[in-house]
Scaffold this motif. Structure first.
Motif, PDB file in Angstrom:
ATOM      1  N   VAL A 110       0.836  -1.200   0.000  1.00  0.00           N
ATOM      2  CA  VAL A 110       0.000   0.000   0.000  1.00  0.00           C
ATOM      3  C   VAL A 110       0.867   1.244   0.000  1.00  0.00           C
ATOM      4  O   VAL A 110       0.595   2.211  -0.734  1.00  0.00           O
ATOM      5  N   ASP A 111       1.931   1.250   0.807  1.00  0.00           N
ATOM      6  CA  ASP A 111       2.840   2.399   0.834  1.00  0.00           C
ATOM      7  C   ASP A 111       3.507   2.604  -0.529  1.00  0.00           C
ATOM      8  O   ASP A 111       3.615   3.737  -1.020  1.00  0.00           O
ATOM      9  N   ASP A 112       3.941   1.503  -1.132  1.00  0.00           N
ATOM     10  CA  ASP A 112       4.590   1.605  -2.442  1.00  0.00           C
ATOM     11  C   ASP A 112       3.618   2.089  -3.510  1.00  0.00           C
ATOM     12  O   ASP A 112       3.982   2.889  -4.370  1.00  0.00           O
ATOM     13  N   LEU A 113       2.372   1.603  -3.462  1.00  0.00           N
ATOM     14  CA  LEU A 113       1.377   2.067  -4.428  1.00  0.00           C
ATOM     15  C   LEU A 113       1.063   3.547  -4.235  1.00  0.00           C
ATOM     16  O   LEU A 113       0.868   4.278  -5.211  1.00  0.00           O
ATOM     17  N   ALA A 114       1.034   3.998  -2.992  1.00  0.00           N
ATOM     18  CA  ALA A 114       0.792   5.419  -2.729  1.00  0.00           C
ATOM     19  C   ALA A 114       1.934   6.270  -3.274  1.00  0.00           C
ATOM     20  O   ALA A 114       1.700   7.344  -3.854  1.00  0.00           O
ATOM     21  N   ALA A 118       1.723   9.070  -6.250  1.00  0.00           N
ATOM     22  CA  ALA A 118       2.228  10.438  -6.078  1.00  0.00           C
ATOM     23  C   ALA A 118       3.198  10.792  -7.197  1.00  0.00           C
ATOM     24  O   ALA A 118       3.166  11.921  -7.730  1.00  0.00           O
ATOM     25  N   LEU A 119       4.067   9.862  -7.587  1.00  0.00           N
ATOM     26  CA  LEU A 119       4.998  10.112  -8.683  1.00  0.00           C
ATOM     27  C   LEU A 119       4.258  10.327  -9.998  1.00  0.00           C
ATOM     28  O   LEU A 119       4.627  11.196 -10.807  1.00  0.00           O
ATOM     29  N   LYS A 120       3.212   9.543 -10.215  1.00  0.00           N
ATOM     30  CA  LYS A 120       2.419   9.706 -11.432  1.00  0.00           C
ATOM     31  C   LYS A 120       1.696  11.046 -11.422  1.00  0.00           C
ATOM     32  O   LYS A 120       1.627  11.732 -12.452  1.00  0.00           O
ATOM     33  N   ALA A 121       1.165  11.442 -10.262  1.00  0.00           N
ATOM     34  CA  ALA A 121       0.460  12.721 -10.161  1.00  0.00           C
ATOM     35  C   ALA A 121       1.408  13.900 -10.375  1.00  0.00           C
ATOM     36  O   ALA A 121       1.013  14.924 -10.935  1.00  0.00           O
ATOM     37  N   ASP A 122       2.655  13.767  -9.909  1.00  0.00           N
ATOM     38  CA  ASP A 122       3.648  14.833 -10.109  1.00  0.00           C
ATOM     39  C   ASP A 122       4.131  14.897 -11.553  1.00  0.00           C
ATOM     40  O   ASP A 122       4.732  15.890 -11.965  1.00  0.00           O
ATOM     41  N   GLY A 123       3.917  13.842 -12.300  1.00  0.00           N
ATOM     42  CA  GLY A 123       4.388  13.806 -13.675  1.00  0.00           C
ATOM     43  C   GLY A 123       5.784  13.238 -13.787  1.00  0.00           C
ATOM     44  O   GLY A 123       6.406  13.299 -14.840  1.00  0.00           O
ATOM     45  N   SER A 124       6.305  12.675 -12.694  1.00  0.00           N
ATOM     46  CA  SER A 124       7.661  12.121 -12.711  1.00  0.00           C
ATOM     47  C   SER A 124       7.726  10.832 -13.513  1.00  0.00           C
ATOM     48  O   SER A 124       8.775  10.506 -14.078  1.00  0.00           O
ATOM     49  N   ILE A 125       6.627  10.073 -13.528  1.00  0.00           N
ATOM     50  CA  ILE A 125       6.583   8.849 -14.321  1.00  0.00           C
ATOM     51  C   ILE A 125       5.349   8.895 -15.212  1.00  0.00           C
ATOM     52  O   ILE A 125       4.365   9.574 -14.922  1.00  0.00           O
ATOM     53  N   SER A 126       5.434   8.165 -16.297  1.00  0.00           N
ATOM     54  CA  SER A 126       4.313   8.139 -17.233  1.00  0.00           C
ATOM     55  C   SER A 126       3.286   7.087 -16.797  1.00  0.00           C
ATOM     56  O   SER A 126       3.525   6.316 -15.877  1.00  0.00           O
ATOM     57  N   GLU A 127       2.169   7.064 -17.518  1.00  0.00           N
ATOM     58  CA  GLU A 127       1.106   6.094 -17.233  1.00  0.00           C
ATOM     59  C   GLU A 127       1.605   4.671 -17.456  1.00  0.00           C
ATOM     60  O   GLU A 127       1.303   3.769 -16.669  1.00  0.00           O
ATOM     61  N   GLU A 128       2.396   4.456 -18.515  1.00  0.00           N
ATOM     62  CA  GLU A 128       2.922   3.120 -18.800  1.00  0.00           C
ATOM     63  C   GLU A 128       3.878   2.655 -17.706  1.00  0.00           C
ATOM     64  O   GLU A 128       3.824   1.499 -17.270  1.00  0.00           O
ATOM     65  N   GLU A 129       4.747   3.548 -17.255  1.00  0.00           N
ATOM     66  CA  GLU A 129       5.686   3.197 -16.183  1.00  0.00           C
ATOM     67  C   GLU A 129       4.925   2.898 -14.884  1.00  0.00           C
ATOM     68  O   GLU A 129       5.281   1.971 -14.148  1.00  0.00           O
ATOM     69  N   TYR A 130       3.885   3.677 -14.646  1.00  0.00           N
ATOM     70  CA  TYR A 130       3.066   3.469 -13.451  1.00  0.00           C
ATOM     71  C   TYR A 130       2.402   2.089 -13.491  1.00  0.00           C
ATOM     72  O   TYR A 130       2.428   1.349 -12.508  1.00  0.00           O
ATOM     73  N   GLN A 131       1.824   1.732 -14.632  1.00  0.00           N
ATOM     74  CA  GLN A 131       1.159   0.433 -14.759  1.00  0.00           C
ATOM     75  C   GLN A 131       2.152  -0.723 -14.612  1.00  0.00           C
ATOM     76  O   GLN A 131       1.848  -1.722 -13.961  1.00  0.00           O
ATOM     77  N   LYS A 132       3.344  -0.580 -15.212  1.00  0.00           N
ATOM     78  CA  LYS A 132       4.360  -1.643 -15.091  1.00  0.00           C
ATOM     79  C   LYS A 132       4.798  -1.817 -13.641  1.00  0.00           C
ATOM     80  O   LYS A 132       4.905  -2.943 -13.146  1.00  0.00           O
ATOM     81  N   ALA A 133       5.058  -0.706 -12.951  1.00  0.00           N
ATOM     82  CA  ALA A 133       5.487  -0.784 -11.553  1.00  0.00           C
ATOM     83  C   ALA A 133       4.368  -1.333 -10.663  1.00  0.00           C
ATOM     84  O   ALA A 133       4.617  -2.116  -9.752  1.00  0.00           O
ATOM     85  N   LYS A 134       3.134  -0.926 -10.962  1.00  0.00           N
ATOM     86  CA  LYS A 134       2.008  -1.414 -10.174  1.00  0.00           C
ATOM     87  C   LYS A 134       1.821  -2.919 -10.386  1.00  0.00           C
ATOM     88  O   LYS A 134       1.617  -3.673  -9.422  1.00  0.00           O
ATOM     89  N   ASP A 135       1.903  -3.368 -11.626  1.00  0.00           N
ATOM     90  CA  ASP A 135       1.789  -4.802 -11.905  1.00  0.00           C
ATOM     91  C   ASP A 135       2.889  -5.598 -11.215  1.00  0.00           C
ATOM     92  O   ASP A 135       2.669  -6.695 -10.699  1.00  0.00           O
ATOM     93  N   LYS A 136       4.096  -5.026 -11.188  1.00  0.00           N
ATOM     94  CA  LYS A 136       5.223  -5.694 -10.542  1.00  0.00           C
ATOM     95  C   LYS A 136       4.984  -5.810  -9.037  1.00  0.00           C
ATOM     96  O   LYS A 136       5.316  -6.830  -8.423  1.00  0.00           O
ATOM     97  N   LEU A 137       4.421  -4.777  -8.429  1.00  0.00           N
ATOM     98  CA  LEU A 137       4.135  -4.807  -6.986  1.00  0.00           C
ATOM     99  C   LEU A 137       3.029  -5.787  -6.625  1.00  0.00           C
ATOM    100  O   LEU A 137       3.093  -6.460  -5.603  1.00  0.00           O
ATOM    101  N   LEU A 138       2.019  -5.851  -7.448  1.00  0.00           N
ATOM    102  CA  LEU A 138       0.857  -6.673  -7.127  1.00  0.00           C
ATOM    103  C   LEU A 138       1.037  -8.142  -7.452  1.00  0.00           C
ATOM    104  O   LEU A 138       0.209  -8.960  -7.090  1.00  0.00           O
ATOM    105  N   VAL A 139       2.101  -8.494  -8.132  1.00  0.00           N
ATOM    106  CA  VAL A 139       2.350  -9.904  -8.464  1.00  0.00           C
ATOM    107  C   VAL A 139       3.043 -10.603  -7.343  1.00  0.00           C
ATOM    108  O   VAL A 139       3.611 -10.207  -6.480  1.00  0.00           O
TER     109      VAL A 139
END
Length: 139
Positions: A110-114, A118-139
């Motif tokens: 949960v902390d990592d997803l938050a 926040a990084l996605k909202a700041d524009g530091s990472i793109s939507e694709e990077e966000y989805q890849k990182a999220k998929d990696k965390l949830l697996v």
């Protein structure tokens, strides 16, 4: 059914209900006798004999004499079960220990997803990077 009036049906149902209620009370008292730690074996045997041989008098006397402590034991048992349930939930929801999980020691998914959100909202990472990182965390 023509010769059995409605009032007789009512009284029959009431008697059945009272019998069921009586048996619930009897079994509750028997379990309370065995669960009680403040009585010795002879006292438990005496109460059981009284409750079994003279059920009406035995149950009424038991409720009068030990009814308050019976309620206290029920409350203590419920609090103990509630505390055990809360401890189980805390243990189950705790983050991985010793760095064994991908989240690391002391951090949860949960902390990592938050942080990712926040990084996605700041524009530091793109939507694709966000989805890849999220998929990696949830697996």
């Amino acid at each position: 059914m023509d010769n059995y009036p409605l009032l007789n049906i009512f009284w029959t149902m009431l008697e059945l209900f009272l019998w069921i209620l009586w048996f619930f009370l009897l079994f509750k008292i028997i379990t309370d006798i065995f669960r009680s730690h403040d009585m010795g074996g002879w006292a438990k045997a005496g109460w059981m004999i009284l409750v079994i041989l003279l059920p009406l008098i035995g149950v009424l006397v038991y409720v009068i004499v030990r009814g308050k402590s019976m309620g206290e034991r029920d409350v203590a048992q419920a609090q103990k079960a509630d505390a055990a349930f809360k401890a189980y939930i805390r243990d189950a929801a705790a983050p991985g220990e010793g760095g064994t999980g991908e989240a690391g020691a002391g951090r949860s998914h949960v902390d990592d997803l938050a942080k990712l959100a926040a990084l996605k909202a700041d524009g530091s990472i793109s939507e694709e990077e966000y989805q890849k990182a999220k998929d990696k965390l949830l697996v």
